[in-house]
Motif scaffolding. Structure first.
Motif, PDB file in Angstrom:
ATOM      1  N   ASN A  96       0.833  -1.210   0.000  1.00  0.00           N
ATOM      2  CA  ASN A  96       0.000   0.000   0.000  1.00  0.00           C
ATOM      3  C   ASN A  96       0.868   1.261   0.000  1.00  0.00           C
ATOM      4  O   ASN A  96       0.474   2.300   0.538  1.00  0.00           O
ATOM      5  N   SER A 136       2.412   4.586  -0.968  1.00  0.00           N
ATOM      6  CA  SER A 136       1.895   5.694  -1.760  1.00  0.00           C
ATOM      7  C   SER A 136       2.872   6.848  -1.926  1.00  0.00           C
ATOM      8  O   SER A 136       2.623   7.734  -2.736  1.00  0.00           O
ATOM      9  N   ASP A 142       1.856   1.097  -5.624  1.00  0.00           N
ATOM     10  CA  ASP A 142       0.960   0.713  -4.530  1.00  0.00           C
ATOM     11  C   ASP A 142       0.205  -0.545  -4.957  1.00  0.00           C
ATOM     12  O   ASP A 142      -0.559  -0.519  -5.921  1.00  0.00           O
TER      13      ASP A 142
END
Length: 352
Positions: A66, A68, A331
């Motif tokens: 995840n 970013s 991501d």
């Protein structure tokens, strides 16, 4: 923002298999470099290597994914921000995790953490897309100051005119640590499609408080959002534009943007074709889909198997002559058909 197709959301189980690692990650794949031939993505950009070593791994009982945003810490290590309220330290050379801290807001609730800047004093300025907001944290993830002021129009509706998950996706600090810039991933309601607002905060010196500054407009390519920005060191910006088409894959383009001469639109309610404004200038540096594949593979359709949901960019080194070493990250959304991938590139910027 998390980009994935409706088909993937419906068809992929919520639980994914993880590779659990006690301590620093053992590479699942070493950095892959092109064996001879051209590394050129464009006349201005070359790709040096990519690495999937972090993909579907854990560190200190935390999923490494995840991701970013990226930033270079004061000691040269890399900070990798996950949009699920985790901040990782990566070794500057190996890119293996060495530390992870959780993040939370004033009420102890998790953030939709999307962008990060390391301030002059080493504290971390971190955006959350929810409101949106920018908060300050210490090295251990403790909240040490309230949110920066945000113009009402940039707040998510109904408080403002922004769309949920299309707010502060990018953040960078200009040289001198006196101007902070946040980029909106999408346009405001009432603004012309593909026009994105870039909000600034300024201060007279690096130890002073940041206060609201000018706001500028940037035209993104049709259908693409702004996934991150990075200062080049000479007042210009690198801008990552990214989109996803189901059954086709990702589009990721790297632009050089110049705010000089752009109109302050902070008092302009609606940006329309009739609005008399000068936009931030932009020049295409590279379409990442045109980079050599370096042997990369993809788990879903992609125009180039090297591509994935690239969300973060950091300048890791200035080499002189306008040459910058860049690190990008994708991501994976904890999705089995997406990949956490690091990309090492070199960009040569034209003179101002």
């Amino acid at each position: 923002m998390r980009l994935r197709s409706a088909f993937v959301l419906a068809a992929v189980p919520a639980v994914v298999a993880l590779v659990t690692v006690a301590g620093p990650v053992a590479p699942a794949q070493a950095d892959v470099e092109a064996a001879g031939g051209s590394h050129a993505c464009s006349p201005s950009v070359t790709i040096n290597s990519f690495s999937d070593a972090l993909n579907k791994t854990t560190f200190d009982n935390t999923f490494v994914g995840n991701l970013s945003a990226l930033a270079v810490d004061t000691d040269g290590s890399i900070l990798a921000l996950a949009d699920r309220s985790s901040l990782f330290n990566l070794d500057g050379r190996t890119k293996k995790p060495t530390k992870v801290v959780p993040l939370a807001d004033e009420n102890g609730k998790p953030l939709d953490s999307e962008a990060i800047v390391v301030d002059a004093d080493g504290t971390r300025l971190i955006t959350s897309e929810v409101e949106p907001s920018i908060r300050r944290y210490d090295r251990d993830g403790h909240l040490i100051a309230g949110s920066l002021p945000v113009p009402d129009a940039l707040r998510v509706a109904p408080a403002g005119r922004a769309t949920t998950n299309l707010t502060f996706e990018g953040l960078t600090m200009q040289p001198g640590d006196r101007t902070l810039i946040a980029s909106m991933e999408g346009p405001l309601s009432g603004d012309e499609p593909d026009l994105h607002r870039f909000q600034t905060w300024t201060r007279p010196n690096p130890k002073a408080d940041l206060t609201l500054g000018a706001q500028y407009a940037y035209r993104g390519d049709p259908g693409l959002g702004i996934s991150d920005i990075a200062a080049t060191g000479d007042g210009r910006l690198l801008v990552l534009e990214r989109g996803f088409t189901e059954g086709v894959g990702n589009t990721v383009r790297l632009y050089l943007a110049d705010p000089r001469g752009a109109t302050d639109v902070s008092k302009v309610e609606n940006l329309t074709p009739q609005t008399d404004t000068h936009l931030i200038g932009k020049t295409l540096l590279a379409d990442i889909g045109k980079c050599p594949t370096l042997g990369a593979t993809a788990k879903q359709p992609q125009p180039n198997p090297l591509l994935d949901n690239i969300e973060g960019i950091a300048v890791t080194r200035h080499e002189g002559g306008g040459r910058l070493r860049l690190l990008l990250v994708s991501d994976d959304n904890e999705n089995p058909v997406q990949i956490t991938r690091l990309y090492s590139l070199t960009a040569t910027l034209p003179k101002r």
